[in-house]
Design a protein around this motif. Structure first.
Motif, PDB file in Angstrom:
ATOM      1  N   ILE A 132       0.841  -1.201   0.000  1.00  0.00           N
ATOM      2  CA  ILE A 132       0.000   0.000   0.000  1.00  0.00           C
ATOM      3  C   ILE A 132       0.877   1.252   0.000  1.00  0.00           C
ATOM      4  N   LEU A 133       1.926   1.242   0.832  1.00  0.00           N
ATOM      5  CA  LEU A 133       2.847   2.377   0.892  1.00  0.00           C
ATOM      6  C   LEU A 133       3.492   2.602  -0.478  1.00  0.00           C
ATOM      7  N   ARG A 134       3.959   1.545  -1.102  1.00  0.00           N
ATOM      8  CA  ARG A 134       4.584   1.669  -2.423  1.00  0.00           C
ATOM      9  C   ARG A 134       3.598   2.230  -3.450  1.00  0.00           C
ATOM     10  N   GLU A 135       2.348   1.806  -3.393  1.00  0.00           N
ATOM     11  CA  GLU A 135       1.322   2.334  -4.309  1.00  0.00           C
ATOM     12  C   GLU A 135       1.127   3.826  -4.108  1.00  0.00           C
ATOM     13  N   ARG A 136       1.055   4.264  -2.845  1.00  0.00           N
ATOM     14  CA  ARG A 136       0.866   5.692  -2.563  1.00  0.00           C
ATOM     15  C   ARG A 136       2.062   6.508  -3.033  1.00  0.00           C
ATOM     16  N   ILE A 137       3.262   6.000  -2.781  1.00  0.00           N
ATOM     17  CA  ILE A 137       4.472   6.705  -3.216  1.00  0.00           C
ATOM     18  C   ILE A 137       4.515   6.780  -4.736  1.00  0.00           C
ATOM     19  N   THR A 138       4.205   5.673  -5.388  1.00  0.00           N
ATOM     20  CA  THR A 138       4.203   5.636  -6.857  1.00  0.00           C
ATOM     21  C   THR A 138       3.223   6.658  -7.422  1.00  0.00           C
ATOM     22  N   ALA A 139       2.035   6.735  -6.836  1.00  0.00           N
ATOM     23  CA  ALA A 139       1.026   7.694  -7.306  1.00  0.00           C
ATOM     24  C   ALA A 139       1.499   9.130  -7.084  1.00  0.00           C
ATOM     25  N   LEU A 140       2.075   9.417  -5.909  1.00  0.00           N
ATOM     26  CA  LEU A 140       2.576  10.771  -5.641  1.00  0.00           C
ATOM     27  C   LEU A 140       3.697  11.141  -6.603  1.00  0.00           C
ATOM     28  N   MET A 141       4.620  10.223  -6.815  1.00  0.00           N
ATOM     29  CA  MET A 141       5.749  10.514  -7.692  1.00  0.00           C
ATOM     30  C   MET A 141       5.301  10.688  -9.143  1.00  0.00           C
ATOM     31  N   ALA A 142       4.278   9.970  -9.549  1.00  0.00           N
ATOM     32  CA  ALA A 142       3.752  10.146 -10.907  1.00  0.00           C
ATOM     33  C   ALA A 142       3.237  11.572 -11.091  1.00  0.00           C
ATOM     34  N   LYS A 143       2.641  12.128 -10.042  1.00  0.00           N
ATOM     35  CA  LYS A 143       2.127  13.500 -10.098  1.00  0.00           C
ATOM     36  C   LYS A 143       3.232  14.541  -9.939  1.00  0.00           C
ATOM     37  N   ARG A 144       4.258  14.223  -9.138  1.00  0.00           N
ATOM     38  CA  ARG A 144       5.211  15.239  -8.714  1.00  0.00           C
ATOM     39  C   ARG A 144       6.536  15.276  -9.465  1.00  0.00           C
ATOM     40  N   SER A 145       7.000  14.169  -9.982  1.00  0.00           N
ATOM     41  CA  SER A 145       8.384  14.118 -10.467  1.00  0.00           C
ATOM     42  C   SER A 145       8.689  15.133 -11.566  1.00  0.00           C
ATOM     43  N   SER A 146       7.771  15.352 -12.488  1.00  0.00           N
ATOM     44  CA  SER A 146       8.072  16.325 -13.554  1.00  0.00           C
ATOM     45  C   SER A 146       8.175  17.750 -12.989  1.00  0.00           C
ATOM     46  N   THR A 147       7.373  18.073 -11.992  1.00  0.00           N
ATOM     47  CA  THR A 147       7.464  19.397 -11.353  1.00  0.00           C
ATOM     48  C   THR A 147       8.778  19.513 -10.579  1.00  0.00           C
ATOM     49  N   TYR A 148       9.145  18.449  -9.851  1.00  0.00           N
ATOM     50  CA  TYR A 148      10.426  18.463  -9.128  1.00  0.00           C
ATOM     51  C   TYR A 148      11.568  18.716 -10.107  1.00  0.00           C
ATOM     52  N   GLU A 149      11.565  17.982 -11.221  1.00  0.00           N
ATOM     53  CA  GLU A 149      12.643  18.114 -12.197  1.00  0.00           C
ATOM     54  C   GLU A 149      12.640  19.497 -12.849  1.00  0.00           C
ATOM     55  N   GLY A 150      11.462  20.044 -13.101  1.00  0.00           N
ATOM     56  CA  GLY A 150      11.364  21.361 -13.714  1.00  0.00           C
ATOM     57  C   GLY A 150      11.733  22.501 -12.783  1.00  0.00           C
ATOM     58  N   THR A 151      11.606  22.284 -11.492  1.00  0.00           N
ATOM     59  CA  THR A 151      11.932  23.317 -10.515  1.00  0.00           C
ATOM     60  C   THR A 151      13.408  23.290 -10.140  1.00  0.00           C
ATOM     61  N   ALA A 152      13.989  22.118 -10.138  1.00  0.00           N
ATOM     62  CA  ALA A 152      15.363  21.943  -9.661  1.00  0.00           C
ATOM     63  C   ALA A 152      16.397  22.534 -10.604  1.00  0.00           C
ATOM     64  N   HIS A 153      17.424  23.096 -10.008  1.00  0.00           N
ATOM     65  CA  HIS A 153      18.604  23.521 -10.755  1.00  0.00           C
ATOM     66  C   HIS A 153      19.580  22.351 -10.879  1.00  0.00           C
ATOM     67  N   HIS A 154      19.542  21.464  -9.892  1.00  0.00           N
ATOM     68  CA  HIS A 154      20.418  20.290  -9.862  1.00  0.00           C
ATOM     69  C   HIS A 154      19.602  19.088  -9.394  1.00  0.00           C
ATOM     70  N   ILE A 155      19.886  17.924  -9.972  1.00  0.00           N
ATOM     71  CA  ILE A 155      19.235  16.685  -9.553  1.00  0.00           C
ATOM     72  C   ILE A 155      20.323  15.729  -9.091  1.00  0.00           C
ATOM     73  N   ILE A 156      20.175  15.249  -7.862  1.00  0.00           N
ATOM     74  CA  ILE A 156      21.131  14.297  -7.288  1.00  0.00           C
ATOM     75  C   ILE A 156      20.393  12.981  -7.062  1.00  0.00           C
ATOM     76  N   ASP A 157      20.867  11.925  -7.698  1.00  0.00           N
ATOM     77  CA  ASP A 157      20.289  10.608  -7.461  1.00  0.00           C
ATOM     78  C   ASP A 157      20.873  10.045  -6.170  1.00  0.00           C
ATOM     79  N   ILE A 158      19.995   9.589  -5.272  1.00  0.00           N
ATOM     80  CA  ILE A 158      20.455   9.196  -3.933  1.00  0.00           C
ATOM     81  C   ILE A 158      20.393   7.704  -3.651  1.00  0.00           C
TER      82      ILE A 158
END
Length: 176
Positions: A132-158
């Motif tokens: 269930i946690l993985r499903e919620r995270i997956t859904a949030l990231m589907a909505k958010r990742s493009s905005t995160y990438e568009g806002t960031a000046h730098h992206i660090i893979d962790i």
């Protein structure tokens, strides 16, 4: 959410000898309530208005270099994303679903965007909590990742990295 912003922020604060401001902690101090309490009593839209006001205040009153740790949904408000993009050096700490799920396991009650629905259906009750946690995270990231990438000046893979290594990667990315 769950990428280690707080620990990495503390380490960066030490490395760069500058203050760390956690926006969620700032809001909690200003309101005298926890983020989950604000979500519960006032709702997400009211919280997002408080968050925008707090971000404006921090960015307009702070002088000199600082580490600013934002909540996972901050930049999902267009005005906040614009402020962050224009007035900061924004670093997106990008993590895979497995890393985020490992970091967030057992913390859903303190994370309003991951909290279970008030009346879960029987299908959810039958699933393992981790799924269930993985499903919620997956859904949030589907909505958010493009905005995160568009806002960031730098992206660090962790993924697979320790706090010290990530903090050093951030320091090098922003050339300090």
């Amino acid at each position: 959410m769950g990428c280690g912003k707080s620990s990495i922020g503390r380490k960066l604060s030490e490395l760069l000898c500058c203050p760390l401001i956690d926006l969620d902690s700032h809001i909690e101090a200003e309101t005298g309530r926890s983020i989950p309490e604000i979500f519960e009593s006032d709702g997400e839209s009211a919280f997002r208005r408080m968050e925008k006001a707090a971000l404006e205040k921090v960015l307009s009153t702070s002088h000199g270099m600082m580490i600013l740790s934002l909540g996972g949904g901050t930049v999902m408000t267009k005005e906040c994303a614009e402020m962050v993009r224009e007035k900061t050096i924004c670093v997106y700490l990008r993590a895979g679903i497995d890393t985020l799920a490992d970091h967030l396991e057992g913390e859903t009650s303190s994370r309003p965007m991951l909290s279970p629905a008030k009346s879960p259906d029987s299908a959810q009750e039958e699933k393992a909590e981790g799924a269930i946690l993985r499903e919620r995270i997956t859904a949030l990231m589907a909505k958010r990742s493009s905005t995160y990438e568009g806002t960031a000046h730098h992206i660090i893979d962790i993924d697979g990295k320790q706090t010290d290594e990530i903090a050093d990667d951030v320091r090098r990315a922003i050339r300090l």
